[in-house]
Design an enzyme around this catalytic site. Sequence first.
Site, PDB file in Angstrom:
ATOM      1  N   HIS A  61       1.080  -1.257   0.094  1.00 15.78           N
ATOM      2  CA  HIS A  61       0.301   0.463  -0.028  1.00 15.78           C
ATOM      3  C   HIS A  61       0.740   0.694  -0.189  1.00 15.78           C
ATOM      4  CE1 HIS A  61      -2.591   2.980   2.558  1.00 15.78           C
ATOM      5  NE2 HIS A  61      -3.671   2.234   1.175  1.00 15.78           N
ATOM      6  N   ARG A  62       0.818   2.232  -1.070  1.00 16.09           N
ATOM      7  CA  ARG A  62       1.580   3.488  -1.239  1.00 16.09           C
ATOM      8  C   ARG A  62       3.793   2.805  -1.118  1.00 16.09           C
ATOM      9  NH1 ARG A  62      -1.582   7.510   2.850  1.00 16.09           N
ATOM     10  NH2 ARG A  62      -3.351   6.214   1.997  1.00 16.09           N
ATOM     11  N   GLU A  88       0.538  -0.547  -4.647  1.00 15.87           N
ATOM     12  CA  GLU A  88      -0.068   0.988  -5.313  1.00 15.87           C
ATOM     13  C   GLU A  88      -0.313   1.997  -4.796  1.00 15.87           C
ATOM     14  OE1 GLU A  88      -4.049   2.916  -3.111  1.00 15.87           O
ATOM     15  OE2 GLU A  88      -1.578   2.390  -2.582  1.00 15.87           O
ATOM     16  N   ASP A  90      -0.931   6.307  -5.015  1.00 12.74           N
ATOM     17  CA  ASP A  90      -1.423   7.200  -5.261  1.00 12.74           C
ATOM     18  C   ASP A  90      -1.373   8.570  -6.495  1.00 12.74           C
ATOM     19  OD1 ASP A  90      -3.880   6.283  -3.370  1.00 12.74           O
ATOM     20  OD2 ASP A  90      -2.149   6.640  -2.078  1.00 12.74           O
ATOM     21  N   HIS A 103      -0.313  11.125  -1.843  1.00  6.08           N
ATOM     22  CA  HIS A 103      -1.395  10.897  -1.918  1.00  6.08           C
ATOM     23  C   HIS A 103      -2.618  12.089  -1.292  1.00  6.08           C
ATOM     24  CE1 HIS A 103      -4.389   9.589   2.005  1.00  6.08           C
ATOM     25  NE2 HIS A 103      -4.855   8.786   0.955  1.00  6.08           N
ATOM     26  N   GLU A 162      -4.596   4.085  -8.314  1.00  2.04           N
ATOM     27  CA  GLU A 162      -5.607   4.649  -7.951  1.00  2.04           C
ATOM     28  C   GLU A 162      -5.190   5.753  -8.058  1.00  2.04           C
ATOM     29  OE1 GLU A 162      -5.992   4.830  -3.593  1.00  2.04           O
ATOM     30  OE2 GLU A 162      -7.314   6.560  -3.986  1.00  2.04           O
ATOM     31  N   LYS A 164      -6.207   9.782  -7.694  1.00  2.00           N
ATOM     32  CA  LYS A 164      -7.827  11.341  -6.435  1.00  2.00           C
ATOM     33  C   LYS A 164      -8.226  11.651  -7.126  1.00  2.00           C
ATOM     34  CE  LYS A 164      -5.755   9.172  -2.782  1.00  2.00           C
ATOM     35  NZ  LYS A 164      -7.138   7.958  -2.413  1.00  2.00           N
ATOM     36  N   ASP A 288       0.950  -2.166   4.719  1.00  2.00           N
ATOM     37  CA  ASP A 288       1.739  -1.366   4.822  1.00  2.00           C
ATOM     38  C   ASP A 288       3.152  -2.276   4.534  1.00  2.00           C
ATOM     39  OD1 ASP A 288      -0.073   0.916   4.640  1.00  2.00           O
ATOM     40  OD2 ASP A 288       0.075   1.208   6.584  1.00  2.00           O
TER      41      ASP A 288
END
Length: 304
Positions: A61-62, A88, A90, A103, A162, A164, A288
Site C-alpha cells: 500500500h503506497r 498500489e 496514488d 496521496h 489509484e 485521486k 503497509d
Amino acid sequence: MNTILSAAQSRPSISIAFLLSSALLLTSCQSGSSSVELTHELAPFPSLMIDNGDGFVVIAHRGASGYAPENTMPAMELAYEMNAEMIEVDVMLSSDGVPVLFHDAKVDELTDGSGNLKDFTLQELQALDAGSWFDEAYAGTPIPTLEELLIWAQGKMTLNIEIKTEAYREALSESVEPRVIALVEQYDMADQVLFSSFDYRILARLKELAPSIPAAVLYEPVQSARKGPVTVVNSLQADGFNCSVREYSEQWQQELTQSSIPVLIYTVNEREQMAELIQRGVQGIFSDYPDVLAEVAAEELPTP
Ligand code: G3P
Ligand code: MG
C-alpha cells in the site's frame, strides 16, 4: 491470463465452506435484497510479474509504506525486495498537468512545503523533500512522477494506479484520465496495471477511454447511493471491487463471489485480520507491511 479472477474461481474449499457457513445468516439478514447478476464481461486483471501461485495478491500500500516514505521510489524498491506481488500508488496532477505519486490534497504533512499539491508545477514539486517527515535517513527524497514509476516497473512489478479525485478536471483534455492512459500505453503496460478510483466520474471515463485496461471500483458510499457492490460494478462497467476492511461484509463477499468479481481489501496491517480475510476468500489485501502479509498468506494458503 486472468490470474486474480481465475484465483477467485479456483479456491472452492474456501469459497464453498464460506458460502455454506454463511447461508443461514444471509437468509436472515438480506432483508429482501435479491441477487444481482453481473451485466458485462470483466476485463482480465493484470498478469502478476511476481506471483507465488497461491491465488492471493500481496499488495504493498503506497509501496512498503510502513518502512519508507509512502509513494516514493525507496518505498517501491523495498516492496519489490519484499516480494510484494502488486504495488498500489496514488496519483494526482501537478498544476502543469503531470501525473505524480502523492496521496494528500495538501503537501504539508508529507513534505517540507505548504499548500495544495495541484497548485505546484512539476518543477516545484520535485524540489520538495518528501522523505524527512518519515525519517531523516530519507531526507531529500523527491515526489516521483508516474512516468518514473512506470519505467521502473516495466516487466518487473504489477501496479494498482489509484487516481485521486483532486486530479479530475471537468474538461477532459485537462484531466488526469487521458494522461495516465497515454503513459500506460506509451510504456506498453496495459496488461501490467489495474486502475482504481473513489471518484466514479474518473472510473467512467477510464472505462470509456480504455475499456480493455482493468479498473476496480473503490467503494464510496455517497456515490453508490446504498446500492450493493455488484450493482455498483455494473453501473460503472468495472472489473473489480476494492473496499475498506471496515465496510466489507459477509453479504458483500457472497454477492461478489457469486459474480466472480475480484475483491481487494484495504488497509490491513494486523496479522489476525489478514488471516481472517484470506480465509474468507478475498483475492488480495493492501498492507503497509507487505512482508508481514506475505508471511500470513504463506501460513493460511496451501502453496501449489
Ligand atoms: O487503493 C486502496 C487505498 O489506498 C484507498 O485509500 O486513502 O489509502 O488511498 P487511500
Ligand atoms: Mg490509495
